[in-house]
Design an enzyme around this catalytic site. Sequence first.
Site, PDB file in Angstrom:
ATOM      1  N   TYR A  58       0.897  -1.162  -0.136  1.00 42.64           N
ATOM      2  CA  TYR A  58      -0.111  -0.117   0.029  1.00 42.64           C
ATOM      3  C   TYR A  58       0.944   1.206   0.031  1.00 42.64           C
ATOM      4  CZ  TYR A  58      -3.806  -3.347   1.404  1.00 42.64           C
ATOM      5  OH  TYR A  58      -4.756  -4.166   1.581  1.00 42.64           O
ATOM      6  N   HIS A 124       0.001 -12.087   1.128  1.00 38.28           N
ATOM      7  CA  HIS A 124      -1.220 -11.354   0.146  1.00 38.28           C
ATOM      8  C   HIS A 124      -1.573 -12.068  -1.102  1.00 38.28           C
ATOM      9  CE1 HIS A 124      -2.115  -6.825  -0.183  1.00 38.28           C
ATOM     10  NE2 HIS A 124      -3.187  -7.446  -0.255  1.00 38.28           N
ATOM     11  N   PRO A 225     -16.176  -4.718   3.589  1.00 32.61           N
ATOM     12  CA  PRO A 225     -17.706  -5.053   4.058  1.00 32.61           C
ATOM     13  C   PRO A 225     -18.672  -4.107   3.717  1.00 32.61           C
ATOM     14  CG  PRO A 225     -16.312  -4.349   5.843  1.00 32.61           C
ATOM     15  CD  PRO A 225     -15.250  -4.445   4.919  1.00 32.61           C
ATOM     16  N   LEU A 226     -18.118  -2.926   3.305  1.00 30.88           N
ATOM     17  CA  LEU A 226     -19.217  -1.971   2.900  1.00 30.88           C
ATOM     18  C   LEU A 226     -19.250  -1.704   1.405  1.00 30.88           C
ATOM     19  CD1 LEU A 226     -18.103   0.702   5.546  1.00 30.88           C
ATOM     20  CD2 LEU A 226     -20.215  -0.787   5.648  1.00 30.88           C
ATOM     21  N   GLY A 227     -18.546  -2.863   0.842  1.00 28.85           N
ATOM     22  CA  GLY A 227     -18.822  -2.770  -0.704  1.00 28.85           C
ATOM     23  C   GLY A 227     -18.058  -1.529  -1.415  1.00 28.85           C
ATOM     24  N   GLY A 229     -17.539   1.212  -0.300  1.00 20.94           N
ATOM     25  CA  GLY A 229     -18.379   2.397  -0.025  1.00 20.94           C
ATOM     26  C   GLY A 229     -19.837   2.223  -0.538  1.00 20.94           C
ATOM     27  N   PHE A 230     -20.378   1.527  -1.468  1.00 20.57           N
ATOM     28  CA  PHE A 230     -21.520   1.511  -2.205  1.00 20.57           C
ATOM     29  C   PHE A 230     -22.653   1.496  -1.071  1.00 20.57           C
ATOM     30  CE2 PHE A 230     -25.110  -0.347  -4.314  1.00 20.57           C
ATOM     31  CZ  PHE A 230     -25.485   0.681  -5.162  1.00 20.57           C
TER      32      PHE A 230
END
Length: 336
Positions: A58, A124, A225-227, A229-230
């Site tokens: 990252y 990874h 887990p929030l797609g 941001g979607f």
Amino acid sequence: MERRTIGAAALGVGAIGLGCAPMSWAYTASEQRGDRSLRAVHAALDAGTSLLDTADMYGPFTNELLLGRVVGERRSEIFVSTKCGLLVGDRHLVANGSPRYVKRACDASLRRLRTDVIDLYQLHRADPEIPVEETWGAMAELVGAGKVRALGLCAVEAGPTASRAFRRGARARPYEATVRQLERVQQVFPVSAVEAELSLWSPEALERLLPWCEARGVGFLAAMPLGSGFLTGTLTPGQGFEPDDVRARHPRFTAEMMAANQPLVAGIRRVAERHGATPAQVALAWVLGRGPHVVPVPGTKRAEWAVENAGAAGLALTAADLAELAGLPAARGSWD
């Protein structure tokens, strides 16, 4: 915050982790500011989060350097999870699983993170040119040397083929190859955690991978887990993304597909309104409900969202809530 355990070693972490990649990698580069990200990390820790999930790629390297500034101050409150095995090349990523590289990478991560031990060291990507047992063996030696406490593996196989197989009940089961890989490395050294995507719009891990972990006492870190941001309901169809944002090239984030998937967000919002919660908190509570060994790791670079996400640990969904969420339409559009 509720505490959960990872792996046979029963490593304790807060029920909600913090994914740190957006602070330095892949999302909205214009908003990747060190001061804002540091506030987000501190806010998450103050709210009871302990697991900070990063990787040497990252940035590359800049995310570990950023987190090192907090680890150096608040080490006793932090569960450090980082990864090795991927090198950033010219417009592509290259897997490197050589034992020599893995050991060098670990030492470099320790320096950047300003710590003498990594709580969870994850592979990874497996290198197709090197037997995964050799890579895993080198990682196990790091545990023996006291540089690492536990080992994990990232599963990245749920692309479009796996998603289609999951939806149509085909013989090719999602994450089947990853499970075979896990069986191999488990013979070398215990797997403490598996990290893979899991959310209301990407449930593929429920088919094979999550049961494998549950049956063996292996922790599951739920990535995205929030797609991306979607599922928070804060994204507008057609809003556009910066060119270096991965969502700008993602089939599910075209204006057409974002509009087509709004019924999913609307259903999550209905449940949230009954609890005085946010859609993000409902989406995270659903992931938490997949088992006591599951730790969602939502990514953010903003303090207010880190605190909001942490608040999901206190949200108890009812049987009626879960039934309504189970009845929502499946997400449309391929994942990759």
